[in-house]
Design an enzyme around this catalytic site. Structure first.
Site, PDB file in Angstrom:
ATOM      1  N   CYS A  68      64.568  14.444  -2.214  1.00  0.00           N
ATOM      2  CA  CYS A  68      63.506  14.695  -3.103  1.00  0.00           C
ATOM      3  C   CYS A  68      64.325  15.691  -4.118  1.00  0.00           C
ATOM      4  O   CYS A  68      64.980  16.620  -3.731  1.00  0.00           O
ATOM      5  CB  CYS A  68      62.720  15.486  -2.129  1.00  0.00           C
ATOM      6  SG  CYS A  68      61.966  14.284  -0.768  1.00  0.00           S
ATOM      7  N   THR A  69      63.572  15.863  -5.215  1.00  0.00           N
ATOM      8  CA  THR A  69      63.853  16.673  -6.279  1.00  0.00           C
ATOM      9  C   THR A  69      63.320  18.109  -5.791  1.00  0.00           C
ATOM     10  O   THR A  69      61.924  18.528  -5.940  1.00  0.00           O
ATOM     11  CB  THR A  69      63.476  16.339  -7.710  1.00  0.00           C
ATOM     12  OG1 THR A  69      62.764  15.106  -7.410  1.00  0.00           O
ATOM     13  CG2 THR A  69      64.525  16.592  -8.549  1.00  0.00           C
TER      14      THR A  69
END
Lengths: 654, 203
Positions: free
Chosen positions: A528-529
Site C-alpha cells: 500500500c502506499t
C-alpha cells in the site's frame, strides 16, 4: 372631422424577476395544481414606457408595490401543467369568463371603489422548468362593442388648461388614493385651479345642475397622437352603464400622458361620442369580448421565451467558474490563455489519492473533460484520503473507483464531461496483463491530450509512458514516497520522428533496469502506499500546476526546462522532501537506452505491436536486451570492479 | 472607501438627481447586509434593429393554428411601434474591494436578458472598442448580491486604482467622477449638473 376612435392595446412587458418568481411558485407551492393566482400589473404614462403593462417579482404579492408613477392593474395568472392543456384550453371561453367578470364589477359598482379593476388582464402560461422555456399569452379583456368616434382631432392639454391649472392637476392627481389614480375626474373651478376627484365623485357630479366644466380623466399608456390607450376602453363602459347620455352628447376626456409638471404638457383632451352607425348590440355581441395580445408575428397567438441562459443552474455555475478564472487574467495575467485549458482532454490513470486530488485541481482551472482509469473499488480506508469519495461509496464491496470518481465530478460541477473506465493497466512481468486492455489504453491515450500517471507502482507506468511518448502526448507522473514526492513531465522531442533535438527524460530514463514485479515479496505496508497524507495533495497540486504552466508555453510539452511562461518556470521535475520541507527542480535529459521512451523501444512497438507487448508482459528482461541495457550492465559491473580496485589501491596507500 | 463614505456620496448624488429629475432612487432593504443599500435607475430604450436578430418563427410553439376571429376593428395597430428594452442600473458597494460597483441589466418585453453580444451591438462603436480592448473588458454576468438573479456588472478590479488617481486632485463627488467615466461605456449618461459644486448648482 369625426373619425373612428381606435384604442392602442397594451403591450405586455415581463421583467425577468417575474419568471423567477413564477418558477419558484410552481416548484415550491403549486407543484401540479393549476390554480389561478391574482397578480398585480403596472402601467404608466408614455414618458416612462409607452403601451407597456408590466409584471415583475412583486406581481404575486398580497399588496401592490407602492411606486408613485405607476398605475395598478389587476390580473390573473393561469399556469397550465402541460403544453397540451395550454394549447387545448378554449381561448374564446377564457376571454369571455374574464370579460364577464369585468362587466360584473362594472355593474355591481365594485369598480367605483376600486377603479384599478378596470385595467384587468390575465396571462395564460406554460412553464417548462426542465428547459426553462415559457409559453405565455396575455389578454386585456374588453367588450367588443360599442364603437366610438373622435369628435375632431384631440386638443393638446396646454390649449385647454392654463399653466397653473395644469400644476394643480398634477398636484391633485398625486394626492388621490393610490387605487383611484388610474381613473378619475377633473373639475375646473376657476382659471387658476382644477380639482381632481375620484371616478365616483365624477359620476355623481355629472348629474348635478351646477355650471362648471367637467372632464373624465385617466392615465394614458399610449403615445400615439390620435388613439388613446387601452385603459380608456373599459372606462367608457363604466360611463355607458352609469350615464349613457354623456356618450350620446359627447364626453370630454383628459388622457394624462405625463405625471409630473414637465411631462404633463404631452397630455391630450379627447372629445368622444358613440358611433351613430354603431352596430346594434345584440345579445350575442353583448357577450363578445376582445383583448388577446398579438404575438411578435402580428398574429393572435402565444409568445415564447427561452430563459435557460439566466435560470439554468448548470449555465449559472459555468459562468461563475469561468469568472473566477477570468479575474486572474484581468487582474494579474493578461496573457493567460484560458481557452487552451477549456478545450483540453485529460486522462487520469489511477483514481486514488492522487487521481482524486489531480481531478479537483484540474476542475478549479476550468479543465472539465476528464477520464479516469482504475480497476479498483472504493474501500473503507479510502474516503478520508481520496477526496472524491464518500463513506456510502464503500458499501456492498464498494463502487468502482473510476465510475464513482467520474460521477462525483458531475455532482460537483454539472458542466463536467467525465467518464470512468474500469481497466487494469497491463504491466511487464505480470502474467495477468492482457493485450485487450493494452489496446483500450492505446486508444484512450490517442483520444486525450494529456495523460497523468498516478498509479502506485513503477511497472504500471511503463506502458502508458511508452504509448504517450509514441503519440507525442503530454505525460505527467506523480509518485510518492513516505515523506517525499516526485512530479515529472515526460519529455517530448521537438521533431516528430523521435530522433534528434534535445529531449527531456521520462520517468524511466534514470533507471537502468527493466520494471519487474515490485509488488512481489513485499509486506503489506510496502504494497500500500503508506505516505504522510499531505504528500499526495502537494504532489497532485504541483502536477496540475506544472501542466497549466506547460500549456501556457508556446512549445507546450516540447518546452525546455530552462524556459519561462507567463506563470513562471516550466521545470522538468519537482522533487520534494517533507522531512526537511524542501524542494528541488532537477532536470535530466532523455536516456538513449531508456526502456520506455527510447527510439529502439518505440520502433519495436510500432513494428511488432502486440507480439512485442506479449513478450514484455511475460519477461521484461527482453527490454534490457532490446535497448542494450544488458550490455551496459556488464560494462558497469566492470566499472564497479575497476572502481573498487582503485579504492583498494588508495586504501593500500594509507 | 468604506461603506459610510459610500452612503454619504450616494446621498449627495441623489440630492442632485432629485433636483434635476434624473430618476435615481435609493434602495435600502431591511437586512443588515452591507450591500442592501444601492442607487437604482431605470431607463427604457428602443431596441435597435441589429440587436433584435432572434427569429421568432423558430422558437414559438410549433404549428398551433392561430386564432383569426379575434379581429377587433376598434383597436389600433401598434405593430410598427419598436420594441423597447428596459435598462436598470444599480450602483452598489463592494465590501471586498472597498469600492462602488456598477451592476446593470437589460431585458426585452418577454423577460429575456440581452446577451453580451447584443449589448455590444447596442453600444456605440467607439465604446465597443474600448470595452473589448482594454480595461472595459471586465463586463461579466453574475448573481446580483441582493436579488440573487443574474445581472451584468462592470467588475471592480480596476476601480480602486482609478479612484486613487482622481481623488487626489478633485473636489467633485468621487462617485460622480467614477460613474461618468465608467458608466458611459454602458449607456449611462451622467449630466453635467452632477459635476458642478453644490453651491454653484444651487444658484
Amino acid at each position: 372631422m369625426a373619425s373612428n376612435l381606435l384604442f392602442s392595446p397594451f403591450v405586455s412587458s415581463i421583467e425577468p424577476s417575474f419568471w423567477h418568481k413564477a418558477a419558484q411558485l410552481k416548484l415550491e407551492t403549486d407543484m401540479l395544481q393549476e390554480v389561478p393566482r391574482s397578480v398585480w400589473g403596472y402601467y404608466s404614462s408614455p414618458d416612462v414606457q409607452p403601451f407597456s403593462l408590466s409584471v415583475d417579482y412583486s406581481a404575486f404579492n398580497v399588496d401592490p408595490e407602492n411606486e408613485s408613477n405607476r398605475q395598478i392593474a389587476c390580473g390573473v395568472y393561469l399556469n397550465k401543467n402541460t403544453i397540451e392543456s395550454f394549447k387545448a384550453c378554449d381561448k374564446k371561453e377564457l376571454l369571455k369568463t374574464y370579460g364577464e367578470e369585468l362587466l360584473k364589477n362594472v355593474h355591481s359598482g365594485a369598480v367605483l371603489d376600486n377603479p384599478s379593476l378596470l385595467s384587468s388582464f390575465f396571462v395564460l402560461t406554460f412553464a417548462d422548468l426542465k428547459k426553462f422555456n415559457f409559453y405565455y399569452w396575455f389578454a386585456f379583456p374588453s367588450p367588443a362593442l360599442p364603437a366610438y368616434r373622435n369628435h375632431g382631432k384631440p386638443d393638446n392639454l396646454p390649449e385647454i388648461l392654463s399653466d397653473s391649472q395644469m400644476r394643480s392637476l398634477v398636484n391633485g392627481h398625486s394626492v388621490l388614493p393610490k387605487r383611484q389614480r388610474g381613473f378619475f375626474g377633473v373639475k375646473v373651478n376657476d382659471t387658476d385651479s382644477v380639482e381632481v376627484i375620484t371616478l365616483k365623485q365624477y359620476l355623481d357630479l355629472t348629474k348635478s345642475n351646477e355650471d362648471f366644466k367637467l372632464y373624465l380623466g385617466f392615465v394614458d399608456s399610449s403615445s400615439y397622437p390620435e388613439s388613446p390607450g387601452w385603459p380608456l376602453r373599459n372606462l367608457l363602459i363604466v360611463i355607458k352603464h352609469y350615464c349613457p347620455s354623456l356618450l350620446e352628447k359627447g364626453i370630454d376626456v383628459i388622457a394624462l400622458r405625463g405625471v409630473n409638471i414637465h411631462s404633463v404638457v404631452n397630455s391630450l383632451v379627447f372629445q368622444i361620442k358613440l358611433q351613430e352607425s354603431s352596430p346594434k348590440i345584440t345579445d350575442d355581441s353583448a357577450s363578445s369580448f376582445v383583448g388577446w395580445e398579438k404575438n411578435n408575428r402580428g398574429k393572435y397567438g402565444p409568445k415564447f421565451v427561452d430563459l435557460s441562459g439566466i435560470m439554468d443552474p448548470t449555465k449559472l455555475a459555468e459562468r461563475a467558474v469561468s469568472l473566477n478564472l477570468k479575474l486572474m487574467k484581468w487582474r494579474l495575467l493578461p496573457s493567460l490563455d484560458l481557452d487552451v485549458l477549456k478545450s483540453i482532454k485529460v486522462l487520469l490513470l489511477g483514481a486514488g489519492t492522487l487521481g482524486c486530488a489531480v481531478a479537483r485541481n484540474l476542475m478549479a482551472w476550468g479543465i472539465h473533460r476528464i477520464t479516469f482509469v482504475d480497476s479498483g473499488r472504493v474501500s473503507y480506508s479510502n474516503p478520508v484520503r481520496q477526496s472524491l469519495f464518500l463513506h456510502k461509496h464503500c458499501a456492498d464491496k464498494g463502487e468502482l473507483k473510476a465510475k464513482a470518481a467520474a460521477n462525483a465530478l458531475v455532482e460537483i460541477y454539472p458542466g463536467s464531461e467525465s467518464e470512468g473506465i474500469e481497466l487494469s493497466i497491463p504491466m511487464p512481468n505480470h502474467t495477468t496483463s492482457d493485450l485487450k486492455s493494452a489496446e483500450v489504453l492505446d486508444s484512450l491515450i490517442s483520444s486525450h491530450d494529456v495523460v497523468f500517471l498516478l498509479t502506485d507502482s513503477r511497472e504500471s507506468r511503463w506502458l502508458p509512458t511508452l504509448l504517450a511518448a509514441g503519440k507525442r502526448k503530454i505525460a505527467i507522473t506523480a509518485a510518492l514516497g513516505f515523506d517525499s514526492y516526485l512530479v515529472l513531465r515526460h519529455g517530448i522531442p521537438l521533431e516528430a520522428d523521435g530522433e534528434g533535438g534535445a529531449k527531456l527524460g521520462c520517468y524511466f530514463c534514470n533507471d537502468i533496469t527493466a520494471p519487474g514485479n515490485s509488488q512481489a515479496d513485499r509486506t503489506l505496508d510496502q504494497q500500500c502506499t503508506v505516505t504522510r497524507p499531505g504528500v499526495s495533495s502537494i504532489a497532485a497540486s504541483l502536477a496540475v500546476e506544472l501542466l497549466v504552466s506547460l500549456l501556457q508555453h508556446p512549445l507546450k510539452g516540447c518546452a525546455d526546462s530552462k524556459e519561462d511562461c507567463c506563470l513562471g518556470f516550466v521545470p522538468h521535475s519537482i522533487r520534494g522532501f517533507l522531512a526537511q520541507f524542501q524542494q528541488m527542480l532537477p532536470s535530466t535529459p532523455a536516456f538513449s537506452q531508456c526502456i520506455a521512451c527510447s527510439p529502439a523501444v518505440l520502433q519495436e512497438y510500432r513494428k511488432r505491436g502486440n507480439d512485442f507487448l506479449q513478450e514484455v508482459f511475460k519477461n521484461s528482461k527482453h527490454l534490457e536486451e532490446l535497448t542494450g541495457l544488458t550490455q551496459l550492465h556488464s560494462k558497469t559491473e566492470e566499472a564497479d570492479i575497476w572502481e573498487y580496485s582503485d579504492e583498494e589501491a588508495a586504501g593500500d596507500s594509507t | 472607501m468604506d461603506l459610510p463614505t459610500f452612503k454619504e456620496q450616494c446621498e449627495r448624488f441623489l440630492s442632485v438627481s432629485d433636483r434635476i429629475k434624473d430618476g435615481w432612487t435609493i434602495i435600502q432593504a431591511n437586512s443588515l447586509s452591507t450591500c442592501d443599500f444601492y442607487l437604482k435607475k431605470r431607463i427604457s430604450r428602443i431596441l435597435n434593429v441589429e440587436t433584435s436578430n432572434s427569429n421568432p418563427e423558430e422558437c414559438e410553439p410549433g404549428n398551433e393554428p392561430e386564432i383569426t376571429d379575434f379581429e377587433d376593428p376598434s383597436s389600433e395597430d401598434t405593430s410598427n411601434f419598436p420594441e423597447t428594452v428596459t435598462w436598470e442600473y444599480h450602483v452598489m458597494f463592494s465590501e471586498s474591494y472597498g469600492v462602488p460597483v456598477l451592476y446593470f441589466n437589460c431585458w426585452k418585453n418577454d423577460g429575456s436578458i440581452l446577451r453580451y453580444e447584443e449589448i455590444l451591438s447596442w453600444l456605440h462603436s467607439e465604446m465597443k472598442s474600448q470595452l473589448i480592448e482594454n480595461r472595459w473588458q471586465s463586463i461579466t454576468q453574475q448573481e446580483h448580491p441582493v436579488l440573487g438573479r443574474p445581472f451584468y456588472m462592470l467588475h471592480p478590479c480596476k476601480t480602486a486604482e482609478y479612484l486613487n488617481l482622481i481623488q487626489k486632485e478633485s473636489s467633485v463627488n468621487p462617485l460622480v467622477s467614477w460613474l461618468s467615466s465608467f458608466g458611459g461605456a454602458i449607456g449611462l449618461n451622467i449630466p453635467l449638473n452632477y459635476g458642478v459644486s453644490p453651491l454653484v448648482g444651487e444658484q
